[in-house]
Design an enzyme around this catalytic site. Structure first.
Site, PDB file in Angstrom:
ATOM      1  N   LYS A  71     -25.855 -59.503   1.862  1.00 37.24           N
ATOM      2  CA  LYS A  71     -25.516 -58.257   1.150  1.00 37.24           C
ATOM      3  C   LYS A  71     -25.660 -57.086   2.115  1.00 37.24           C
ATOM      4  CE  LYS A  71     -26.834 -55.437  -2.844  1.00 37.24           C
ATOM      5  NZ  LYS A  71     -27.209 -55.493  -4.272  1.00 37.24           N
ATOM      6  N   GLU A  88     -30.412 -58.832   2.305  1.00 37.97           N
ATOM      7  CA  GLU A  88     -29.850 -57.479   2.239  1.00 37.97           C
ATOM      8  C   GLU A  88     -30.443 -56.543   3.286  1.00 37.97           C
ATOM      9  OE1 GLU A  88     -30.226 -55.413  -1.532  1.00 37.97           O
ATOM     10  OE2 GLU A  88     -29.116 -53.689  -0.807  1.00 37.97           O
TER      11      GLU A  88
HETATM   12  P1  13P Z   1     -26.060 -49.852  -4.825  1.00 33.43           P
HETATM   13  O1  13P Z   1     -24.769 -50.590  -4.993  1.00 33.43           O
HETATM   14  O2  13P Z   1     -26.260 -48.738  -5.811  1.00 33.43           O
HETATM   15  O3  13P Z   1     -26.305 -49.445  -3.392  1.00 33.43           O
HETATM   16  O4  13P Z   1     -27.217 -50.860  -5.204  1.00 33.43           O
HETATM   17  C1  13P Z   1     -27.142 -52.150  -4.745  1.00 33.43           C
HETATM   18  C2  13P Z   1     -28.496 -52.675  -4.542  1.00 33.43           C
HETATM   19  O5  13P Z   1     -28.892 -53.633  -5.158  1.00 33.43           O
HETATM   20  C3  13P Z   1     -29.343 -52.014  -3.537  1.00 33.43           C
HETATM   21  O6  13P Z   1     -30.412 -52.847  -3.234  1.00 33.43           O
END
Ligand code: 13P
Length: 339
Positions: free
Chosen positions: A219, A177
């Protein structure tokens, strides 16, 4: 039957399903609870998450996996059932946030790097014992005057790749991510440039770390104008720009991309995902891994009261269903009225 990591990765982005990010750290969940005037205690956090995980139809039909926080993966429901069992009984996969959060990055004013590699192999094996099938590590890149720097992008991409290698070797599918924040007044083109730079660097580092991409999930943020930008892009434009950048950067060996919502409204997050999937065919599955965009409505409906559990579950089921439809390009604005 044990699943291979490739099978786990594919299950995480199964058609019409996506991931519930319920891995808010103690600090973040307190902020969420403050907004509904509920004290954040081990019991209130359990009650809230138990409500979500017991939303049986939503979990069975729309939620492929749930990202948990260290406290939650060890927690039991009120009746003593481990929360991880509620998730797996619904046919969903438990996952775990393993990063240690962000810290200021030396010599890079206003920028951060994500910590948590020390001792990670040992923690990964403990989480495998506790039933986790996948992990998450979030890197944060901010856009502003003179930032991001290459120093920041490189340090974060390197850490993401080291984390991913440790997870695959230890038996967890890594969710990689790199979040380019939507804070600020930049336009969509600036977000596109930075997102492309970040993703190029992340896939280069994953290659150098020898990570098998087939066993990973990306992600990312969507390509979108900053929240304070006077020039907001249309939903269709966000979808087009995001797919364009992803096609440039993400190898088709990656089974799936599950977006974060990052502060978008619930319906924008759903609509953007829908328009992207409606542009198909695409080289990878495009799905969701939303925190706020799945939880804002049920959190408010629940508001900490046990008599509101059914209303909270209905609100969660609706958002999960809308996002499940968006993940196959079958969402329609009219369906939102059903809420
Ligand atoms: P959000 O969808 O609220 O951005 O959170 C996703 C997430 O896991 C951020 O690390």
């Amino acid at each position: 039957m044990t699943m291979t990591l490739e099978q786990v990765a594919q299950a995480m982005v199964a058609p019409g399903k996506g991931i519930l990010a319920a891995d808010e750290s103690s600090g973040t969940i307190k902020k969420r609870f403050d907004s509904i005037k509920v004290d954040s205690t081990a019991d209130s956090r359990r009650d809230y998450r138990e409500m979500l995980f017991r939303s049986t139809d939503a979990m069975k039909n729309c939620i492929s996996g749930v990202i948990l926080y260290d406290e939650t993966i060890r927690q039991k429901a009120k009746d003593g059932t481990p929360l991880t069992k509620l998730i797996s009984d619904a046919g969903s996969l438990p996952g775990i946030k393993v990063d240690g959060g962000t810290k200021p990055l030396q010599f890079c004013k206003g920028e951060v790097v994500t910590e948590g590699l020390d001792g990670l192999p040992k923690r990964v094996s403990e989480y495998v014992e506790l039933g986790a099938k996948f992990a998450k590590w979030r890197a944060v890149i901010d856009i502003g005057a003179g930032i991001p720097s290459y120093t920041c992008i490189h340090a974060n991409a390197h850490a993401l790749a080291r984390y991913a290698a440790i997870c695959v070797e230890g038996g967890l599918v890594p969710i990689v991510e790199p979040e380019v924040l939507m804070d600020g007044a930049h336009d969509i083109q600036r977000c596109a440039e930075v997102t492309e730079w970040v993703l190029k660097e992340v896939y280069q580092e994953l290659y150098y770390a020898r990570v098998p991409l087939e066993q990973t999930i990306l992600k990312p943020n969507m390509v979108i104008a900053g929240k304070q930008s006077p020039k907001q892009a249309s939903r269709e434009q966000v979808a087009e720009e995001t797919v364009k950048i992803l096609k440039r950067c993400v190898p088709p060996a990656v089974p799936g991309i599950a977006f974060l919502s990052g502060g978008q409204s619930d319906q924008d997050a759903t609509a953007h995902l829908h328009y992207m999937n409606a542009m198909g065919p695409l080289p990878w599955k495009l799905s969701f891994s939303y925190g706020r965009a799945l939880q804002a409505a049920p959190l408010k409906a629940w508001s900490g009261k046990s008599e509101n559990v059914a209303a909270g579950q209905r609100a969660f089921a609706h958002r999960a269903k809308m996002n499940g439809l968006a993940a196959t390009g079958k969402w329609k604005q009219d369906l939102e009225k059903a809420a």
